[in-house]
Write a protein that holds these residues in place. Sequence first.
Motif, PDB file in Angstrom:
ATOM      1  N   GLY A   1       0.795  -1.223   0.000  1.00  0.00           N
ATOM      2  CA  GLY A   1       0.000   0.000   0.000  1.00  0.00           C
ATOM      3  C   GLY A   1       0.828   1.274   0.000  1.00  0.00           C
ATOM      4  O   GLY A   1       0.375   2.308   0.475  1.00  0.00           O
ATOM      5  N   GLY A   2       2.031   1.213  -0.541  1.00  0.00           N
ATOM      6  CA  GLY A   2       2.908   2.385  -0.594  1.00  0.00           C
ATOM      7  C   GLY A   2       3.851   2.507   0.586  1.00  0.00           C
ATOM      8  O   GLY A   2       4.671   3.421   0.640  1.00  0.00           O
ATOM      9  N   ALA A   3       3.763   1.579   1.546  1.00  0.00           N
ATOM     10  CA  ALA A   3       4.667   1.617   2.694  1.00  0.00           C
ATOM     11  C   ALA A   3       6.112   1.357   2.273  1.00  0.00           C
ATOM     12  O   ALA A   3       7.053   1.839   2.908  1.00  0.00           O
ATOM     13  N   LEU A   4       6.277   0.594   1.190  1.00  0.00           N
ATOM     14  CA  LEU A   4       7.605   0.321   0.637  1.00  0.00           C
ATOM     15  C   LEU A   4       7.596   0.677  -0.842  1.00  0.00           C
ATOM     16  O   LEU A   4       6.710   0.253  -1.583  1.00  0.00           O
ATOM     17  N   GLU A   5       8.588   1.454  -1.239  1.00  0.00           N
ATOM     18  CA  GLU A   5       8.764   1.765  -2.658  1.00  0.00           C
ATOM     19  C   GLU A   5      10.103   1.210  -3.102  1.00  0.00           C
ATOM     20  O   GLU A   5      11.056   1.161  -2.328  1.00  0.00           O
ATOM     21  N   PHE A   6      10.151   0.811  -4.359  1.00  0.00           N
ATOM     22  CA  PHE A   6      11.338   0.182  -4.913  1.00  0.00           C
ATOM     23  C   PHE A   6      11.786   0.966  -6.137  1.00  0.00           C
ATOM     24  O   PHE A   6      10.960   1.316  -6.980  1.00  0.00           O
ATOM     25  N   VAL A   7      13.098   1.214  -6.207  1.00  0.00           N
ATOM     26  CA  VAL A   7      13.681   1.877  -7.370  1.00  0.00           C
ATOM     27  C   VAL A   7      14.729   0.929  -7.938  1.00  0.00           C
ATOM     28  O   VAL A   7      15.636   0.489  -7.221  1.00  0.00           O
ATOM     29  N   VAL A   8      14.587   0.616  -9.219  1.00  0.00           N
ATOM     30  CA  VAL A   8      15.509  -0.294  -9.898  1.00  0.00           C
ATOM     31  C   VAL A   8      16.398   0.541 -10.817  1.00  0.00           C
ATOM     32  O   VAL A   8      15.899   1.328 -11.625  1.00  0.00           O
ATOM     33  N   LYS A   9      17.708   0.358 -10.663  1.00  0.00           N
ATOM     34  CA  LYS A   9      18.682   1.088 -11.478  1.00  0.00           C
ATOM     35  C   LYS A   9      19.553   0.069 -12.192  1.00  0.00           C
ATOM     36  O   LYS A   9      20.175  -0.789 -11.558  1.00  0.00           O
ATOM     37  N   ASP A  10      19.578   0.138 -13.515  1.00  0.00           N
ATOM     38  CA  ASP A  10      20.435  -0.732 -14.324  1.00  0.00           C
ATOM     39  C   ASP A  10      21.647   0.064 -14.778  1.00  0.00           C
ATOM     40  O   ASP A  10      21.508   1.202 -15.228  1.00  0.00           O
TER      41      ASP A  10
ATOM     42  N   THR B   1      31.413  -0.319 -19.031  1.00  0.00           N
ATOM     43  CA  THR B   1      32.233  -0.571 -20.220  1.00  0.00           C
ATOM     44  C   THR B   1      33.622   0.003 -19.986  1.00  0.00           C
ATOM     45  O   THR B   1      33.846   0.795 -19.069  1.00  0.00           O
ATOM     46  N   ARG B   2      34.544  -0.394 -20.845  1.00  0.00           N
ATOM     47  CA  ARG B   2      35.837   0.296 -20.896  1.00  0.00           C
ATOM     48  C   ARG B   2      35.624   1.550 -21.742  1.00  0.00           C
ATOM     49  O   ARG B   2      34.607   1.665 -22.437  1.00  0.00           O
ATOM     50  N   VAL B   3      36.575   2.469 -21.706  1.00  0.00           N
ATOM     51  CA  VAL B   3      36.409   3.701 -22.487  1.00  0.00           C
ATOM     52  C   VAL B   3      36.308   3.425 -23.978  1.00  0.00           C
ATOM     53  O   VAL B   3      35.748   4.236 -24.710  1.00  0.00           O
ATOM     54  N   ASP B   4      36.802   2.276 -24.433  1.00  0.00           N
ATOM     55  CA  ASP B   4      36.681   1.943 -25.859  1.00  0.00           C
ATOM     56  C   ASP B   4      35.295   1.390 -26.201  1.00  0.00           C
ATOM     57  O   ASP B   4      35.018   1.047 -27.346  1.00  0.00           O
ATOM     58  N   GLY B   5      34.411   1.275 -25.172  1.00  0.00           N
ATOM     59  CA  GLY B   5      33.055   0.798 -25.401  1.00  0.00           C
ATOM     60  C   GLY B   5      32.869  -0.701 -25.201  1.00  0.00           C
ATOM     61  O   GLY B   5      31.747  -1.188 -25.240  1.00  0.00           O
ATOM     62  N   SER B   6      33.949  -1.449 -24.983  1.00  0.00           N
ATOM     63  CA  SER B   6      33.806  -2.893 -24.800  1.00  0.00           C
ATOM     64  C   SER B   6      33.127  -3.184 -23.459  1.00  0.00           C
ATOM     65  O   SER B   6      33.428  -2.573 -22.437  1.00  0.00           O
ATOM     66  N   ALA B   7      32.205  -4.130 -23.488  1.00  0.00           N
ATOM     67  CA  ALA B   7      31.380  -4.431 -22.318  1.00  0.00           C
ATOM     68  C   ALA B   7      32.167  -5.157 -21.233  1.00  0.00           C
ATOM     69  O   ALA B   7      32.923  -6.084 -21.519  1.00  0.00           O
ATOM     70  N   VAL B   8      31.961  -4.731 -20.005  1.00  0.00           N
ATOM     71  CA  VAL B   8      32.545  -5.403 -18.843  1.00  0.00           C
ATOM     72  C   VAL B   8      31.441  -6.119 -18.066  1.00  0.00           C
ATOM     73  O   VAL B   8      31.550  -7.308 -17.795  1.00  0.00           O
ATOM     74  N   ALA B   9      30.376  -5.399 -17.725  1.00  0.00           N
ATOM     75  CA  ALA B   9      29.302  -6.018 -16.943  1.00  0.00           C
ATOM     76  C   ALA B   9      28.044  -5.165 -16.991  1.00  0.00           C
ATOM     77  O   ALA B   9      28.104  -3.961 -17.281  1.00  0.00           O
ATOM     78  N   ASP B  10      26.937  -5.805 -16.688  1.00  0.00           N
ATOM     79  CA  ASP B  10      25.669  -5.112 -16.471  1.00  0.00           C
ATOM     80  C   ASP B  10      25.303  -5.342 -15.012  1.00  0.00           C
ATOM     81  O   ASP B  10      25.346  -6.484 -14.527  1.00  0.00           O
ATOM     82  N   LEU B  11      24.955  -4.258 -14.324  1.00  0.00           N
ATOM     83  CA  LEU B  11      24.621  -4.326 -12.914  1.00  0.00           C
ATOM     84  C   LEU B  11      23.169  -3.929 -12.721  1.00  0.00           C
ATOM     85  O   LEU B  11      22.654  -3.089 -13.469  1.00  0.00           O
ATOM     86  N   ARG B  12      22.543  -4.511 -11.737  1.00  0.00           N
ATOM     87  CA  ARG B  12      21.188  -4.104 -11.351  1.00  0.00           C
ATOM     88  C   ARG B  12      21.203  -3.844  -9.848  1.00  0.00           C
ATOM     89  O   ARG B  12      21.677  -4.670  -9.075  1.00  0.00           O
ATOM     90  N   THR B  13      20.703  -2.690  -9.474  1.00  0.00           N
ATOM     91  CA  THR B  13      20.596  -2.294  -8.079  1.00  0.00           C
ATOM     92  C   THR B  13      19.131  -2.012  -7.775  1.00  0.00           C
ATOM     93  O   THR B  13      18.472  -1.334  -8.552  1.00  0.00           O
ATOM     94  N   VAL B  14      18.668  -2.537  -6.657  1.00  0.00           N
ATOM     95  CA  VAL B  14      17.317  -2.238  -6.210  1.00  0.00           C
ATOM     96  C   VAL B  14      17.427  -1.611  -4.830  1.00  0.00           C
ATOM     97  O   VAL B  14      18.032  -2.205  -3.926  1.00  0.00           O
ATOM     98  N   ILE B  15      16.888  -0.398  -4.703  1.00  0.00           N
ATOM     99  CA  ILE B  15      16.825   0.204  -3.376  1.00  0.00           C
ATOM    100  C   ILE B  15      15.371   0.156  -2.914  1.00  0.00           C
ATOM    101  O   ILE B  15      14.442   0.206  -3.714  1.00  0.00           O
ATOM    102  N   VAL B  16      15.222   0.043  -1.616  1.00  0.00           N
ATOM    103  CA  VAL B  16      13.902   0.023  -1.001  1.00  0.00           C
ATOM    104  C   VAL B  16      13.781   1.278  -0.156  1.00  0.00           C
ATOM    105  O   VAL B  16      14.692   1.601   0.608  1.00  0.00           O
ATOM    106  N   VAL B  17      12.677   1.976  -0.329  1.00  0.00           N
ATOM    107  CA  VAL B  17      12.423   3.188   0.443  1.00  0.00           C
ATOM    108  C   VAL B  17      11.245   2.909   1.365  1.00  0.00           C
ATOM    109  O   VAL B  17      10.145   2.576   0.900  1.00  0.00           O
ATOM    110  N   ARG B  18      11.492   3.041   2.634  1.00  0.00           N
ATOM    111  CA  ARG B  18      10.450   2.844   3.635  1.00  0.00           C
ATOM    112  C   ARG B  18       9.735   4.188   3.831  1.00  0.00           C
ATOM    113  O   ARG B  18      10.371   5.205   4.047  1.00  0.00           O
ATOM    114  N   ASN B  19       8.441   4.175   3.730  1.00  0.00           N
ATOM    115  CA  ASN B  19       7.649   5.389   3.922  1.00  0.00           C
ATOM    116  C   ASN B  19       6.965   5.298   5.286  1.00  0.00           C
ATOM    117  O   ASN B  19       5.901   4.699   5.416  1.00  0.00           O
ATOM    118  N   PRO B  20       7.588   5.900   6.324  1.00  0.00           N
ATOM    119  CA  PRO B  20       7.068   5.734   7.682  1.00  0.00           C
ATOM    120  C   PRO B  20       5.678   6.327   7.886  1.00  0.00           C
ATOM    121  O   PRO B  20       4.965   5.913   8.790  1.00  0.00           O
TER     122      PRO B  20
END
Length: 152
Positions: free
Chosen positions: A116-125, A129-148
Amino acid sequence: MPIDPAAIGTTLPPVEMTVDAARLRFFAKAIGETNPIYLDSTAAAAAGHPALPVPPTFLFSIELGGPDPFPWISDLGVDLRFVLHGEQAFTYHSTAHAGDTLVATSTISDIYSKKGGALEFVVKDTAVTRVDGSAVADLRTVIVVRNPGVRQ
């Protein structure tokens, strides 16, 4: 105050970092890594690496090196006192090493709520890469925001 879902799709300014061997050693010791390839250049070379390899979870720290590592959270109107680390995931494409210059480019890919909105989630992808554009990894971060103020 609910997080505005209009932020979905927002791309954050890229963060660039040249990976320093001393920082890698410090990180490896901090996480309790004992494999010598992460601590000793000779052991890394003997294992076929051109320099110390980046420990797997180190990439998460690239964006944390600046004086304000969380401006994107503040820009969403979120009070950091109510933020919890919810999740992180990595998909690796290649091994980064000391001396590589890496670029982390992040996009807010989802915002949703539960309880019911008590917890909000933000997903950041984040694409690393290296400066030449070659891929190193893809990361996913999820933060949880508690709405007191929201009672369930």
